[in-house]
Design a protein around this motif. Structure first.
Motif, PDB file in Angstrom:
ATOM      1  N   ALA B 149       0.830  -1.195   0.000  1.00  0.00           N
ATOM      2  CA  ALA B 149       0.000   0.000   0.000  1.00  0.00           C
ATOM      3  C   ALA B 149       0.868   1.250   0.000  1.00  0.00           C
ATOM      4  N   ALA B 150       0.292   2.322  -0.520  1.00  0.00           N
ATOM      5  CA  ALA B 150       0.997   3.601  -0.615  1.00  0.00           C
ATOM      6  C   ALA B 150       0.747   4.431   0.639  1.00  0.00           C
ATOM      7  N   PRO B 151       1.730   5.239   1.014  1.00  0.00           N
ATOM      8  CA  PRO B 151       1.564   6.065   2.215  1.00  0.00           C
ATOM      9  C   PRO B 151       0.499   7.152   2.016  1.00  0.00           C
ATOM     10  N   VAL B 152       0.035   7.666   3.141  1.00  0.00           N
ATOM     11  CA  VAL B 152      -0.866   8.818   3.092  1.00  0.00           C
ATOM     12  C   VAL B 152      -0.022  10.051   2.782  1.00  0.00           C
ATOM     13  N   VAL B 153      -0.423  10.820   1.767  1.00  0.00           N
ATOM     14  CA  VAL B 153       0.323  12.006   1.346  1.00  0.00           C
ATOM     15  C   VAL B 153      -0.615  13.214   1.308  1.00  0.00           C
ATOM     16  N   THR B 154      -0.067  14.364   0.995  1.00  0.00           N
ATOM     17  CA  THR B 154      -0.869  15.589   0.942  1.00  0.00           C
ATOM     18  C   THR B 154      -2.070  15.429   0.018  1.00  0.00           C
ATOM     19  N   ASP B 155      -1.882  14.695  -1.080  1.00  0.00           N
ATOM     20  CA  ASP B 155      -2.931  14.577  -2.083  1.00  0.00           C
ATOM     21  C   ASP B 155      -3.854  13.388  -1.855  1.00  0.00           C
ATOM     22  N   THR B 156      -3.742  12.742  -0.699  1.00  0.00           N
ATOM     23  CA  THR B 156      -4.643  11.629  -0.382  1.00  0.00           C
ATOM     24  C   THR B 156      -6.052  12.172  -0.168  1.00  0.00           C
ATOM     25  N   VAL B 157      -7.009  11.620  -0.904  1.00  0.00           N
ATOM     26  CA  VAL B 157      -8.398  12.074  -0.749  1.00  0.00           C
ATOM     27  C   VAL B 157      -9.293  11.000  -0.143  1.00  0.00           C
ATOM     28  N   ALA B 158      -8.751   9.786   0.015  1.00  0.00           N
ATOM     29  CA  ALA B 158      -9.471   8.745   0.755  1.00  0.00           C
ATOM     30  C   ALA B 158      -8.435   7.909   1.484  1.00  0.00           C
ATOM     31  N   ILE B 159      -8.684   7.707   2.765  1.00  0.00           N
ATOM     32  CA  ILE B 159      -7.768   6.912   3.584  1.00  0.00           C
ATOM     33  C   ILE B 159      -8.474   5.630   3.996  1.00  0.00           C
ATOM     34  N   CYS B 160      -7.758   4.538   3.938  1.00  0.00           N
ATOM     35  CA  CYS B 160      -8.269   3.283   4.465  1.00  0.00           C
ATOM     36  C   CYS B 160      -7.283   2.834   5.528  1.00  0.00           C
ATOM     37  N   GLU B 161      -7.757   2.074   6.479  1.00  0.00           N
ATOM     38  CA  GLU B 161      -6.865   1.611   7.527  1.00  0.00           C
ATOM     39  C   GLU B 161      -6.869   0.090   7.594  1.00  0.00           C
ATOM     40  N   TYR B 162      -5.676  -0.484   7.516  1.00  0.00           N
ATOM     41  CA  TYR B 162      -5.529  -1.931   7.720  1.00  0.00           C
ATOM     42  C   TYR B 162      -4.202  -2.119   8.444  1.00  0.00           C
ATOM     43  N   GLY B 163      -4.288  -2.091   9.751  1.00  0.00           N
ATOM     44  CA  GLY B 163      -3.065  -2.082  10.543  1.00  0.00           C
ATOM     45  C   GLY B 163      -2.478  -0.681  10.571  1.00  0.00           C
ATOM     46  N   VAL B 164      -2.263  -0.144   9.387  1.00  0.00           N
ATOM     47  CA  VAL B 164      -1.789   1.242   9.256  1.00  0.00           C
ATOM     48  C   VAL B 164      -2.716   1.979   8.298  1.00  0.00           C
ATOM     49  N   PRO B 165      -2.783   3.313   8.418  1.00  0.00           N
ATOM     50  CA  PRO B 165      -3.543   4.061   7.407  1.00  0.00           C
ATOM     51  C   PRO B 165      -2.757   4.107   6.098  1.00  0.00           C
ATOM     52  N   PHE B 166      -3.462   3.982   4.985  1.00  0.00           N
ATOM     53  CA  PHE B 166      -2.786   4.082   3.686  1.00  0.00           C
ATOM     54  C   PHE B 166      -3.666   4.850   2.706  1.00  0.00           C
ATOM     55  N   SER B 167      -3.085   5.225   1.578  1.00  0.00           N
ATOM     56  CA  SER B 167      -3.824   5.970   0.563  1.00  0.00           C
ATOM     57  C   SER B 167      -4.776   5.041  -0.183  1.00  0.00           C
ATOM     58  N   ALA B 168      -6.079   5.232   0.035  1.00  0.00           N
ATOM     59  CA  ALA B 168      -7.072   4.483  -0.738  1.00  0.00           C
ATOM     60  C   ALA B 168      -7.335   5.206  -2.051  1.00  0.00           C
ATOM     61  N   ALA B 169      -7.062   6.525  -2.054  1.00  0.00           N
ATOM     62  CA  ALA B 169      -7.187   7.301  -3.294  1.00  0.00           C
ATOM     63  C   ALA B 169      -6.376   8.582  -3.175  1.00  0.00           C
ATOM     64  N   VAL B 170      -5.826   8.993  -4.296  1.00  0.00           N
ATOM     65  CA  VAL B 170      -5.105  10.267  -4.371  1.00  0.00           C
ATOM     66  C   VAL B 170      -5.646  11.059  -5.562  1.00  0.00           C
ATOM     67  N   GLU B 171      -5.541  12.371  -5.463  1.00  0.00           N
ATOM     68  CA  GLU B 171      -6.040  13.215  -6.552  1.00  0.00           C
ATOM     69  C   GLU B 171      -5.281  14.541  -6.527  1.00  0.00           C
ATOM     70  N   ARG B 172      -4.687  14.846  -7.652  1.00  0.00           N
ATOM     71  CA  ARG B 172      -4.026  16.145  -7.762  1.00  0.00           C
ATOM     72  C   ARG B 172      -4.072  16.575  -9.211  1.00  0.00           C
ATOM     73  N   GLY B 173      -4.736  17.701  -9.456  1.00  0.00           N
ATOM     74  CA  GLY B 173      -4.831  18.188 -10.820  1.00  0.00           C
ATOM     75  C   GLY B 173      -5.397  17.126 -11.735  1.00  0.00           C
ATOM     76  N   LEU B 174      -4.636  16.758 -12.730  1.00  0.00           N
ATOM     77  CA  LEU B 174      -5.106  15.817 -13.745  1.00  0.00           C
ATOM     78  C   LEU B 174      -4.916  14.354 -13.336  1.00  0.00           C
TER      79      LEU B 174
END
Lengths: 251, 210
Positions: B149-174
């Motif tokens: 799984a990918a880390p949570v970043v500034t552009d994370t728009v959905a977070i899922c948690e499975y042991g740790v929080p991770f990026s369920a979705a990211v969105e930036r510009g295009l």
């Protein structure tokens, strides 16, 4: 939180859904695509097609069934029964399956698990284990539960996981079709021994049975066929029951 | 037409079917240059990060050039992971580097031990409004099947948690990407895909915005 999955199994023979007691005396339950459509509306989490009497000649028919079901649902779809080679698996996946379930073939040629896991990823490879209580352990059976093997279910599940399986579909032959409850002891023994999700199967009769298998049985998912097919219990009502009992489900 | 990139990583049948269900026309480009004909590009994927190896310099350049020309990108599952710098699943194989960080294996943290792959329906936390999740409820559940799984970043728009929080979705510009499978996530998944397709029209007017 990760939900416990409720999976509907379509036991298909000659393009029709059938369901028997202890793998014998199959009785007809309907059109697979029509059932899949209903389950989709009712909130089932996943669908498994098991081609219970798959033969070489049935391959073409199986692809048609997969396509028809896949057309109806935007849910994960697993296919098992008669998948013996990489080509069989590829045909099922091409027809719309997300996962293939290997049973006899995995025991006969365990390397197939790894081959498929490398080609499609572990998440696409389910190893189905049919097991029966034998003295102090759980013996593995093949060929629709008719032929014993020298394998122990817990050991075989561990090996399957090591070889790259992404999930175990564990069916209790003793319980299958009896509606007397899942074999929670066997499910827990396997589920706590492997690092991958375990789907419990065989014996679902009441909502309480599902609650049991998700708690004492340590199951990650539970599969049932007949209790859903004949409209006896709705998936929604089952999930509401489980939620009230503190089991995480998708509502 | 939307280009659905087929780099041999499993099966595109479900993604095609879901896009057909929301009336989005797709084609499969046979070479990077074919992306020029696309209004947008989808990088699907399932399985191992190493499967992205065929997405070589030619494809990478075409996708970067597409972004510069205002052509949106959507990554699904391994597609999302590929948009990051890379993955511990296949060290040495770089991602597209659109988002910072490296994907790591789930379930390696502190007890209780978690089953991996993370398979099934899990709930989303939506930290802010986004195009992808317009009309989707916070806590909505979607279908995941992955081990990294990918880390949570500034552009994370959905977070899922499975042991740790991770990026369920990211969105930036295009650029948009989802770790879950929208094509397997029932009505919620179709809504996310529809939101993305509808957004393509709006994005044309803000081409190049990052």
């Amino acid at each position: 939180m990760l939900s416990k999955r409720i999976i509907a199994c379509l036991d298909v023979r000659d393009g029709r859904v059938v369901k028997g007691v202890n793998f014998e005396g199959l009785r007809e339950a309907g059109d697979p695509a029509a059932l899949a459509r209903r389950y989709n509306v009712e909130g089932i989490d996943e669908i498994v097609i098991l081609d219970v009497t798959a033969t070489l000649e049935a391959r073409q028919a199986r692809a048609q069934t997969i396509r028809a079901v896949a057309q109806e649902i935007f849910l994960p779809l697993a296919v098992g029964g008669g998948i013996r080679t990489e080509d069989d698996a590829a045909a099922a996946i091409e027809a719309g399956a997300d996962k293939v379930s290997l049973n006899t073939a995995a025991l006969q040629q365990p390397a197939l698990i790894t081959t498929l896991a490398q080609r499609y990823g572990s998440q696409a490879v389910v190893v189905a284990i049919d097991a029966k209580r034998e003295g102090g352990h759980f013996g593995v059976y093949v060929r629709s539960g008719s032929t014993g093997t020298a394998r122990d279910a817990v050991d075989w599940a561990r090996e399957a996981a090591d070889r790259g399986a992404g999930e175990i579909l564990l069916t209790s032959i003793d319980k299958d079709g009896t509606r007397s409850g899942f074999d929670c002891e066997m499910t827990a023994a396997v589920s706590t021994a492997v690092p991958i999700p375990v789907i419990a199967s065989g014996g679902a009769g009441t909502f309480e049975h599902f609650a049991e298998v998700f708690t004492t049985g340590c199951a990650d998912a539970a599969l049932a066929a007949s209790i859903f097919h004949f409209n006896e219990h709705s998936v929604v009502a089952l999930k509401q029951f489980l939620a009230a009992r503190g089991v995480p489900v998708r509502l | 037409m939307i280009a659905l990139v087929d780099y041999g990583a499993g099966n595109l049948t479900s993604v095609r079917k879901a896009l057909a269900a929301i009336d989005a026309a797709v084609f499969t480009p046979d070479r990077p240059g074919a992306l020029e004909a696309a209004r947008a590009v989808i990088v699907p994927g399932v399985g191992h990060f190493a499967a992205t190896r065929p997405l070589d310099e030619g494809w990478r350049a075409a996708m970067h050039a597409g972004l510069a020309a205002g052509r949106p990108l959507l990554g699904i599952c391994v597609g999302l992971q590929w948009f990051f710098d890379g993955s511990a699943e296949e060290p040495g194989l770089p991602g597209l580097g659109l988002f910072p960080g490296v994907c790591t294996r789930l379930g390696t943290g502190t007890p209780p031990a978690l089953k991996v792959p993370h398979v099934g329906w899990n709930s989303l936390t939506l930290p802010r409004a986004s195009r992808l999740f317009d009309g989707v409820a916070n806590d909505a559940q979607v279908y995941f099947t992955h081990s990294y799984a990918a880390p949570v970043v500034t552009d994370t728009v959905a977070i899922c948690e499975y042991g740790v929080p991770f990026s369920a979705a990211v969105e930036r510009g295009l650029v948009s990407a989802v770790q879950f499978h929208p094509e397997k996530s029932g009505d919620v998944g179709l809504r996310v895909l529809k939101n993305w397709v509808q957004g393509l029209t709006d994005q044309r007017t803000t081409a190049g915005a990052r």
